[in-house]
Design an enzyme around this catalytic site. Structure first.
Site, PDB file in Angstrom:
ATOM      1  N   TYR A 153       0.856  -1.186   0.000  1.00 16.54           N
ATOM      2  CA  TYR A 153       0.000   0.000   0.000  1.00 16.54           C
ATOM      3  C   TYR A 153       0.886   1.227   0.000  1.00 16.54           C
ATOM      4  CZ  TYR A 153      -3.439   3.446   1.607  1.00 16.54           C
ATOM      5  OH  TYR A 153      -4.257   4.543   1.724  1.00 16.54           O
ATOM      6  N   ASP A 248       9.439   2.849  -0.289  1.00 15.34           N
ATOM      7  CA  ASP A 248       8.409   3.510   0.508  1.00 15.34           C
ATOM      8  C   ASP A 248       8.622   3.145   1.976  1.00 15.34           C
ATOM      9  OD1 ASP A 248       6.161   4.483   1.755  1.00 15.34           O
ATOM     10  OD2 ASP A 248       4.730   3.622   0.326  1.00 15.34           O
ATOM     11  N   LYS A 280       4.171   9.243   8.610  1.00 15.61           N
ATOM     12  CA  LYS A 280       3.877   8.677   9.936  1.00 15.61           C
ATOM     13  C   LYS A 280       4.814   9.195  11.045  1.00 15.61           C
ATOM     14  CE  LYS A 280       0.914   5.071   8.221  1.00 15.61           C
ATOM     15  NZ  LYS A 280       1.023   4.563   6.865  1.00 15.61           N
TER      16      LYS A 280
HETATM   17  C1  LIG Z   1       0.405   4.922   5.535  1.00 15.94           C
HETATM   18  C2  LIG Z   1       1.175   4.630   4.311  1.00 15.94           C
HETATM   19  C3  LIG Z   1       1.099   5.456   3.178  1.00 15.94           C
HETATM   20  C4  LIG Z   1       0.100   6.575   3.051  1.00 15.94           C
HETATM   21  O1  LIG Z   1       0.314   7.579   3.974  1.00 15.94           O
HETATM   22  P1  LIG Z   1      -0.917   8.598   4.288  1.00 15.94           P
HETATM   23  O2  LIG Z   1      -0.291   9.611   5.193  1.00 15.94           O
HETATM   24  O3  LIG Z   1      -1.979   7.771   4.931  1.00 15.94           O
HETATM   25  O4  LIG Z   1      -1.357   9.162   2.987  1.00 15.94           O
HETATM   26  C5  LIG Z   1       1.951   5.191   2.124  1.00 15.94           C
HETATM   27  N1  LIG Z   1       2.820   4.163   2.166  1.00 15.94           N
HETATM   28  C6  LIG Z   1       2.906   3.352   3.230  1.00 15.94           C
HETATM   29  C7  LIG Z   1       3.905   2.246   3.231  1.00 15.94           C
HETATM   30  C8  LIG Z   1       2.070   3.536   4.333  1.00 15.94           C
HETATM   31  O5  LIG Z   1       2.138   2.695   5.352  1.00 15.94           O
END
Ligand SMILES: *Cc1c(COP(=O)(O)O)cnc(C)c1O
Length: 448
Positions: A153, A248, A280
């Site tokens: 994701y 990511d 995060k």
């Molecule tokens: C949470 C998350 C996102 C998206 O971040 P948001 O601040 O919710 O848009 C993208 N990549 C990873 C791996 C994530 O865990």
């Protein structure tokens, strides 16, 4: 067996009332789908406050928080130095629409921690970070195809909502409505940890690929770390074909270790990723995220280069103050405590689920972990989908009824903070035997 949610041992009248009001004016009653309890049944708890490792809901019930806002609250809720930094910043104004000092300090803090990152651009969400990194990769290479992995994701970016994990996994949507075929058509989805599929794809279409994007250690299908050699294969293949590698680290960044998953795995024999995305933890609970990497690639961003990217609230002074105080607070002792708390909880889960014969496996990335309700190993999204989500739902509700707030999905990591002291961990451990019995379905009554 029916798919009816189990009957709960207590009501949550204030949460139920708020959820009803919410559902009238907010689609599904929530502002992010995984907050709804769709996959486990029941009513999401509306929280009124949070301190240290605890959440308190609008009914006045206290929970040990094992979501930690999906990762950001690594120091616990209302950590005194973060709170002070936020107070101090907000007394000087909320948003200037000009450059300000904290942006530089936060960018330096990121660059100093993650060795291959030479420059970063700050944004407000992980979604913006991955979306912008993709645009940059396409602008830099002049190519359009993106390769991603099933179960990873990367936020709700059109091109990346094909076979995504997290809420999409929870709802078993193969895709999202509203994503144009032209957008999804530029995305190739491959099974995770499958080097052959990667090599075959690049042999056919390698010269069209702008970038491979991967979660550094995927945590949105549950925790599925890269098999030995997989990250190196990504680096080798992308380099051979002139594509960029985007790691990511929105979830793993500054959490799996001080330098995220990169800090644990280090550069591969073929080099490091070209671009990284963060979010995060680096926002400390406020909207702040970033993408960054090689200086020559980042130079393609406006105003220096032709790839446009912007944000009214990017580098917001209050958000960056929270993020900076959080990163500064992430001392070696913090990571040590995360590991201790996480292992104590995971050991308890294994002991209790094993005692009642519930199939499960726990997978790790540093101090991050998730529990799969099936035998391991889980190497891919297809493997993750083989788990017993109904057993998880019974387990979840038993824990909730005993004052432990887990992620309301079997496809999510469990998050601890450095504020999870022995008292908080002991509350989790005390709830496990009944939850394990509920998972095994030996007890009809949840939370017995
Ligand atoms: C949470 C998350 C996102 C998206 O971040 P948001 O601040 O919710 O848009 C993208 N990549 C990873 C791996 C994530 O865990």
């Amino acid at each position: 067996m029916t798919s009816q949610p189990p009957s709960y041992p207590y009501a949550a009248p204030a949460s139920e009332a708020w959820f009803e009001r919410a559902s009238a004016v907010i689609p599904g009653g929530v502002n992010s789908p995984v907050r709804a309890f769709r996959s486990v049944g029941g009513t999401p708890r509306f929280m009124a406050s949070a301190t240290g490792p605890y959440l308190t809901d609008v009914d006045g019930r206290e929970y040990v928080d094992l979501v930690c806002s999906w990762g950001p609250m690594i120091l616990g809720h209302q950590h005194p130095t973060v709170l002070e930094a936020v107070h101090e910043a907000s007394r000087r104004g909320f948003s200037y629409g000009t450059p300000s000092e904290n942006e530089v300090l936060l960018a330096e803090a990121i660059v100093n921690r993650v060795e291959p990152v030479e420059q970063v651009r700050l944004v407000s969400s992980g979604t913006e970070a991955t979306m912008s990194a993709l645009r940059l990769a396409r602008g830099f290479t002049g190519r359009s195809v993106v390769v991603k992995f099933a179960g990873c994701y990367h936020g709700h970016v059109d091109a990346l909502l094909a076979h995504a994990g997290s809420g999409v996994a929870t709802f078993a949507l193969p895709d999202s409505a509203g994503v144009p075929a032209s957008s999804a058509g530029e995305t190739i989805v491959l099974p995770y940890n499958d080097v052959r599929a990667l090599e075959e794809t690049f042999a056919r279409r390698g010269d069209e690929v702008a970038a491979v994007i991967t979660e550094a250690a995927p945590g949105n299908m549950g925790m599925v770390p890269p098999a030995p050699g997989f990250t190196a294969a990504l680096r080798r293949t992308t380099r051979e074909h002139g594509a960029l590698l985007i790691s990511d680290e929105v979830m793993t960044g500054f959490r799996a270790s001080a330098a995220g998953w990169y800090g644990l795995e280090g550069p591969t024999v073929h080099g490091s990723p070209d671009l990284f995305t963060f979010g995060k933890v680096m926002g400390g609970g406020f909207p702040a995220a970033a993408f960054g990497g090689r200086r020559d690639v980042m130079a393609h961003l406006a105003p220096s280069g032709p790839v446009y990217q912007a944000g009214t609230l990017s580098g917001n002074p209050v958000a960056t103050a929270a993020g900076l105080a959080t990163l500064r607070g992430c001392t070696p002792a913090v990571y040590e405590r995360l590991e201790q708390a996480a292992h104590a909880i995971a050991d308890g889960v294994t002991a209790e689920l094993s005692a009642v014969g519930v199939a499960h496996t726990i997978q790790w990335a540093g101090s991050m972990f998730s529990v799969f309700f099936r035998e391991g190993p889980v190497l891919s999204y297809a493997d993750a989908q083989g788990q017993d989500t109904a057993a998880f739902g019974r387990f979840f509700h038993s824990m909730l009824s005993q004052g432990v707030h887990l992620p309301p999905s079997a496809y999510e990591c469990w998050f601890v903070s450095a504020a999870h002291d022995d008292a908080a961990v002991d509350r989790v451990l005390a709830a496990l035997p009944a939850a394990a019995r509920a998972a095994s379905a030996e007890d009809a009554r949840i939370g017995a």
